[in-house]
Design a protein around this motif. Structure first.
Motif, PDB file in Angstrom:
ATOM      1  N   LEU A  29     -36.933  16.510   5.133  1.00  0.00           N
ATOM      2  CA  LEU A  29     -35.756  17.098   5.859  1.00  0.00           C
ATOM      3  C   LEU A  29     -35.801  16.963   7.398  1.00  0.00           C
ATOM      4  O   LEU A  29     -36.783  17.459   8.174  1.00  0.00           O
ATOM      5  N   LEU A  30     -34.886  16.118   7.951  1.00  0.00           N
ATOM      6  CA  LEU A  30     -34.942  15.836   9.258  1.00  0.00           C
ATOM      7  C   LEU A  30     -34.437  17.018  10.165  1.00  0.00           C
ATOM      8  O   LEU A  30     -35.067  17.063  11.084  1.00  0.00           O
ATOM      9  N   TYR A  31     -33.094  17.270   9.896  1.00  0.00           N
ATOM     10  CA  TYR A  31     -32.579  18.489  10.597  1.00  0.00           C
ATOM     11  C   TYR A  31     -31.402  18.691  10.226  1.00  0.00           C
ATOM     12  O   TYR A  31     -31.010  18.189   9.014  1.00  0.00           O
ATOM     13  N   VAL A  32     -30.785  20.066  10.444  1.00  0.00           N
ATOM     14  CA  VAL A  32     -29.464  20.646   9.997  1.00  0.00           C
ATOM     15  C   VAL A  32     -28.224  20.968  10.868  1.00  0.00           C
ATOM     16  O   VAL A  32     -28.924  21.525  12.020  1.00  0.00           O
ATOM     17  N   GLU A  33     -27.426  20.207  10.664  1.00  0.00           N
ATOM     18  CA  GLU A  33     -26.215  20.652  11.730  1.00  0.00           C
ATOM     19  C   GLU A  33     -25.138  21.314  11.110  1.00  0.00           C
ATOM     20  O   GLU A  33     -24.727  21.139   9.877  1.00  0.00           O
ATOM     21  N   ARG A  34     -24.135  21.885  11.921  1.00  0.00           N
ATOM     22  CA  ARG A  34     -22.910  22.510  11.336  1.00  0.00           C
ATOM     23  C   ARG A  34     -21.938  21.667  10.900  1.00  0.00           C
ATOM     24  O   ARG A  34     -21.940  20.450  11.522  1.00  0.00           O
ATOM     25  N   ASP A  35     -21.351  21.699   9.837  1.00  0.00           N
ATOM     26  CA  ASP A  35     -20.318  20.643   9.173  1.00  0.00           C
ATOM     27  C   ASP A  35     -19.081  21.037   9.936  1.00  0.00           C
ATOM     28  O   ASP A  35     -18.477  22.122   9.567  1.00  0.00           O
ATOM     29  N   ASP A  36     -18.335  20.162  10.601  1.00  0.00           N
ATOM     30  CA  ASP A  36     -17.093  20.327  11.138  1.00  0.00           C
ATOM     31  C   ASP A  36     -15.910  19.752  10.366  1.00  0.00           C
ATOM     32  O   ASP A  36     -14.803  19.352  10.784  1.00  0.00           O
ATOM     33  N   ASP A  37     -16.144  19.559   8.749  1.00  0.00           N
ATOM     34  CA  ASP A  37     -15.159  18.760   8.272  1.00  0.00           C
ATOM     35  C   ASP A  37     -13.903  19.744   8.048  1.00  0.00           C
ATOM     36  O   ASP A  37     -13.898  21.121   7.749  1.00  0.00           O
ATOM     37  N   LYS A  38     -12.783  19.256   8.352  1.00  0.00           N
ATOM     38  CA  LYS A  38     -11.563  20.065   8.405  1.00  0.00           C
ATOM     39  C   LYS A  38     -11.021  20.548   7.035  1.00  0.00           C
ATOM     40  O   LYS A  38     -10.377  21.291   6.763  1.00  0.00           O
ATOM     41  N   LEU A  45     -20.310  38.741  11.121  1.00  0.00           N
ATOM     42  CA  LEU A  45     -20.766  37.019  10.558  1.00  0.00           C
ATOM     43  C   LEU A  45     -20.261  36.334  11.459  1.00  0.00           C
ATOM     44  O   LEU A  45     -19.080  36.445  12.285  1.00  0.00           O
ATOM     45  N   PRO A  46     -20.747  35.011  11.756  1.00  0.00           N
ATOM     46  CA  PRO A  46     -20.399  34.033  12.659  1.00  0.00           C
ATOM     47  C   PRO A  46     -19.035  33.464  12.308  1.00  0.00           C
ATOM     48  O   PRO A  46     -18.749  33.313  11.232  1.00  0.00           O
ATOM     49  N   ALA A  47     -18.320  33.360  13.431  1.00  0.00           N
ATOM     50  CA  ALA A  47     -16.990  32.568  13.065  1.00  0.00           C
ATOM     51  C   ALA A  47     -17.303  31.145  12.785  1.00  0.00           C
ATOM     52  O   ALA A  47     -18.330  30.508  12.892  1.00  0.00           O
ATOM     53  N   LEU A  48     -16.164  30.580  12.107  1.00  0.00           N
ATOM     54  CA  LEU A  48     -16.224  29.086  11.775  1.00  0.00           C
ATOM     55  C   LEU A  48     -16.832  27.975  12.793  1.00  0.00           C
ATOM     56  O   LEU A  48     -17.462  27.101  12.464  1.00  0.00           O
ATOM     57  N   GLU A  49     -16.134  28.212  14.060  1.00  0.00           N
ATOM     58  CA  GLU A  49     -16.667  27.624  15.329  1.00  0.00           C
ATOM     59  C   GLU A  49     -18.022  27.709  15.996  1.00  0.00           C
ATOM     60  O   GLU A  49     -18.452  26.989  16.659  1.00  0.00           O
ATOM     61  N   ASP A  50     -18.672  28.901  15.235  1.00  0.00           N
ATOM     62  CA  ASP A  50     -19.988  29.233  16.170  1.00  0.00           C
ATOM     63  C   ASP A  50     -20.924  28.433  15.892  1.00  0.00           C
ATOM     64  O   ASP A  50     -21.136  27.638  14.648  1.00  0.00           O
ATOM     65  N   PRO A  51     -21.992  28.281  16.535  1.00  0.00           N
ATOM     66  CA  PRO A  51     -23.153  27.449  16.340  1.00  0.00           C
ATOM     67  C   PRO A  51     -23.973  27.914  15.200  1.00  0.00           C
ATOM     68  O   PRO A  51     -23.973  29.197  14.938  1.00  0.00           O
ATOM     69  N   LEU A  52     -24.606  27.313  14.259  1.00  0.00           N
ATOM     70  CA  LEU A  52     -25.566  27.892  13.327  1.00  0.00           C
ATOM     71  C   LEU A  52     -26.615  28.667  13.852  1.00  0.00           C
ATOM     72  O   LEU A  52     -27.367  28.414  14.912  1.00  0.00           O
ATOM     73  N   THR A  53     -26.779  29.703  13.186  1.00  0.00           N
ATOM     74  CA  THR A  53     -27.939  30.631  13.461  1.00  0.00           C
ATOM     75  C   THR A  53     -29.085  29.971  12.900  1.00  0.00           C
ATOM     76  O   THR A  53     -29.128  29.207  12.018  1.00  0.00           O
TER      77      THR A  53
END
Length: 223
Positions: A73-82, A39-47
């Motif tokens: 839907l414009l786009y999807v980005e990784r959420d970096d909320d701590k 599974l991708p790590a928390l800091e990895d880019p979205l697949t």
């Protein structure tokens, strides 16, 4: 994948040894496949799969508006909320052209649910590629501009212009600053300045053109 060498020789001992080698290689291959499928790590880019899944989950409550073109839907980005508590999340950006609202839905990818939604007016994120194509399509559907655009494209060596996707496009959000005329509607509407690159590398002069995606029309700046 490592290259597999197979040696054929007479004798049961050689065959047994070869079988053991192949068995060991198979086990190693299985372990390698298992590690690569982690599974991708928390800091990895979205697949790509995560982007598609997050978009589908975030859009589930707006399907009728999406189908009618009132929301996109414009786009999807990784959420970096701590405060994500170690959960892998994605932010899906949707724009409601009917109400001129930006909707951001945060999706928990592990649970498959929307965990947060924010709605704002007067906030304009950068345009998506689909919006750039939509703006170019509106230009091609406009009597005043379509002919000149098609002629410029053909003259630049592109032949007949069959689709807006054949153009090199770059869009920037347009915000009025003292303009008069219909372009003042862009104070609340989602509007783009569209830069069009032709097949020979030159750029079409679109400096006075503003495409209003909310009203689906073209504004001509006055100066």
């Amino acid at each position: 994948m490592g290259r597999r060498l197979i040696v054929m020789a007479a004798g049961a001992g050689v065959v047994a040894a070869a079988g053991a080698i192949l068995l060991a290689s198979g086990e190693q291959g299985s372990r390698a496949a298992g590690s690569s499928a982690r599974l991708p790590a928390l800091e990895d880019p979205l697949t790509g799969q995560e982007v598609a899944r997050a978009g589908a989950i975030a859009s589930a409550g707006s399907r009728s508006h999406l189908a009618a073109g009132r929301t996109k839907l414009l786009y999807v980005e990784r959420d970096d909320d701590k405060d994500s508590a170690g959960h892998r999340r994605a932010d899906a950006y949707l724009y409601d052209y009917g109400g001129d609202r930006l909707i951001v839905r945060t999706v928990d990818l592990g649970r498959g649910t929307v965990v947060r939604e924010t709605v704002a007016r007067g906030v304009q994120p950068p345009p998506s590629k689909e919006e750039e194509n939509t703006a170019a399509g509106l230009l091609l559907g406009d009597r005043e501009y379509a002919r000149g655009l098609r002629e410029a494209y053909a003259k630049a060596g592109g032949g007949p212009l069959r689709s807006a996707t054949a153009l090199g496009l770059r869009g920037l959000i347009f915000t009025p600053s003292g303009e008069s005329g219909s372009a003042r509607e862009c104070e609340t509407h989602r509007c783009l300045r569209l830069f069009v690159r032709l097949p020979d590398g030159t750029w079409l002069d679109t400096s006075r053109i503003v495409v209003d995606l909310s009203a689906k029309k073209i504004h001509t700046l006055e100066w």
